[in-house]
Scaffold this motif. Sequence first.
Motif, short mmCIF file in Angstrom:
data_model
loop_
_atom_site.label_atom_id
_atom_site.label_comp_id
_atom_site.label_asym_id
_atom_site.label_seq_id
_atom_site.Cartn_x
_atom_site.Cartn_y
_atom_site.Cartn_z
N LYS A 167 0.81 -1.23 0.00
CA LYS A 167 0.00 0.00 0.00
C LYS A 167 0.84 1.27 0.00
O LYS A 167 0.37 2.33 -0.40
N TRP A 172 1.43 0.27 -5.99
CA TRP A 172 0.31 -0.46 -5.39
C TRP A 172 -0.84 -0.54 -6.39
O TRP A 172 -1.21 0.47 -7.01
N GLU A 259 -7.32 -6.25 -1.78
CA GLU A 259 -6.15 -5.38 -1.94
C GLU A 259 -4.84 -6.17 -1.99
O GLU A 259 -3.86 -5.72 -2.58
#
Lengths: 360, 360
Positions: A167, A172, A259
Amino acid sequence: MSTSSHSYPMSGGDDNHSYIHNSSYQKAGIDGVQEKARQYILENLDLLNMNPNLSTFTIADFGCSIGPNTFHAVQNIIDIVKLKHLKESQENSLVPLEFQVYFNDLPNNDFNTLFRTQPPSSGQEYFSVGVPGSFYGRVLPRNSIHIGNTSFTTHWLSKVPEEVCDKKSPAWNKNYIHCNDLIEEVTEAYKVQFTKDMRVFLKARAEELVAGGLIIALGQCLPDGVAMYQTWPGIVKDTIGDCLQDMVTLGLTTEEKIEMFNLPVYFPQSSELKGAIEQNRSFTIEMMEIVSHPLEAMQLSNNFVTSMYRAILSTVIEEHFGDSVVDELFRRFAKKLSKHPIDFEKCKKQMVYHIVLKRK
Amino acid sequence: MSTSSHSYPMSGGDDNHSYIHNSSYQKAGIDGVQEKARQYILENLDLLNMNPNLSTFTIADFGCSIGPNTFHAVQNIIDIVKLKHLKESQENSLVPLEFQVYFNDLPNNDFNTLFRTQPPSSGQEYFSVGVPGSFYGRVLPRNSIHIGNTSFTTHWLSKVPEEVCDKKSPAWNKNYIHCNDLIEEVTEAYKVQFTKDMRVFLKARAEELVAGGLIIALGQCLPDGVAMYQTWPGIVKDTIGDCLQDMVTLGLTTEEKIEMFNLPVYFPQSSELKGAIEQNRSFTIEMMEIVSHPLEAMQLSNNFVTSMYRAILSTVIEEHFGDSVVDELFRRFAKKLSKHPIDFEKCKKQMVYHIVLKRK
């Protein structure tokens, strides 16, 4: 998924969801170009120079999966080598040839199904062996292979580049699940990994091949300037990502899981691919064609697309999200496709590359 | 079972009933004799004469099953060949050796488990390949193997001799389920099949081995004059047959099914074995020892015996009687054993044979 170098084979077994029954798109790609490889072999394979006393001709299929495409590809090669051998035998008295075929894939590939679904005729044609191991590294002894084949494999990277799951990194990949070329730094990270993997792949093959031996490689790439999100396979993967997002809303998975998930898959643009191959000095490029996939212009049915991508992606999705997710995800994906069908004609086209390399 | 040449591998997977966890008896047999094979190789293997430019040393384990014994056996061979190579390299400048190991077993052997349970260190030691196919026939190219190993395999015949399932034949085996030597004509029929199979086995290996290459064979036989029903493995199989009879009474299987069932297994007497090997003129017999099994004199526990025979026989029993029978059968077998334990001391002993053959 994590960025470690886990391996995710195609769906095993032979049920409705298996790769066996959902690999006709790949087969069409193989059929489209085989004639040129045949011609090349017939005109250029130098059996005499390889070894005048050659009695076993060895073929390896790197990333063979579980069939049936691999059987088809190796049989094509054997047929043409036999013809070439017959021709040369008329001029020089060559030893009769036996064929040995090395079927290579990751150790968690379903070799049981591969062995149990071999065409019955293959027993008369060649000795089969299974080779478990990542082709991003040596899997066979030095100077042991005459022709190495690989079909639709090298877009599977050895791992996801670490930064795309970080992140804090500009690379990312947010909640996208693959390299769709919407974030420049992500594309760059994938490209670096691809180039590195290709170098390792070719270095290993250079050691395994005999002098004069061939690599026949077939795969998909993008025309220069085309981004993945503009192609239908890119849209498919973005849509799968959207379905995962919907499942977050329902509490069926979490934002954090998405994610951390990225597919270890990258399709280079054609000039990148060429550059990656030219870097290796052990081979000469004998042939390099970038052609259309025979099914590229066709309007594929929603069922076909769903089944195909389920067979390809279910293992990697299951590993990261758990096995309860796969059924629901592809149910949702099918539903989304039927509401918003892909307009294949409007999509930019992926291309098929077809390369013959010769070991110096 | 029918007399066709179906194949019945050891129990796959790695659960409690698998061969992986129930093969320590076989391992003890391997351990007992390995030192002599090591010595033989060290003193006699002629690397220079095989090929002064040899860069890949190939080992095949015929009938490897799913491990772990096969890994143990091939590692032993590799260790000693390395030592031999090191010694010879000091006198002659030999090329560094790479090792390739061919793990052979029937196409329905569980190769997936074999590949997934390889010792992690094996990746540094050798290139692994799986070879699906019956060793009663060619499975590898001509002149491709330096050392062939086979441990506890050749008592598995290519098929049950037809006449033992034929009620009209004097060689009909009634309701016995194996060759227990109680009916002379049955023994003769099995012996004929064994001799034929051994001839086919050695003929195939003679073609696959390089000149100077070795076969290391380990297995069980009977001392001359000893009948199978007098040994504890014979008693075990007769007891399993009795349990099947009990299940007929309860309607869990039928008399007809038992009458048509015979194990494709035969343990020759030692002079028969020697005769069968001497028939083949492609090999010299470099070593032939008939020794006791290290565990032969031990009182094995009922649990050990039950688990061992379940791992060996469940596939073949399931194929003939259906999968519902196996659990019940071995539950009954365990119960019968606990009521009437085998008196191992009183039993006649099976022997372990250990043979080294050299390809002329």
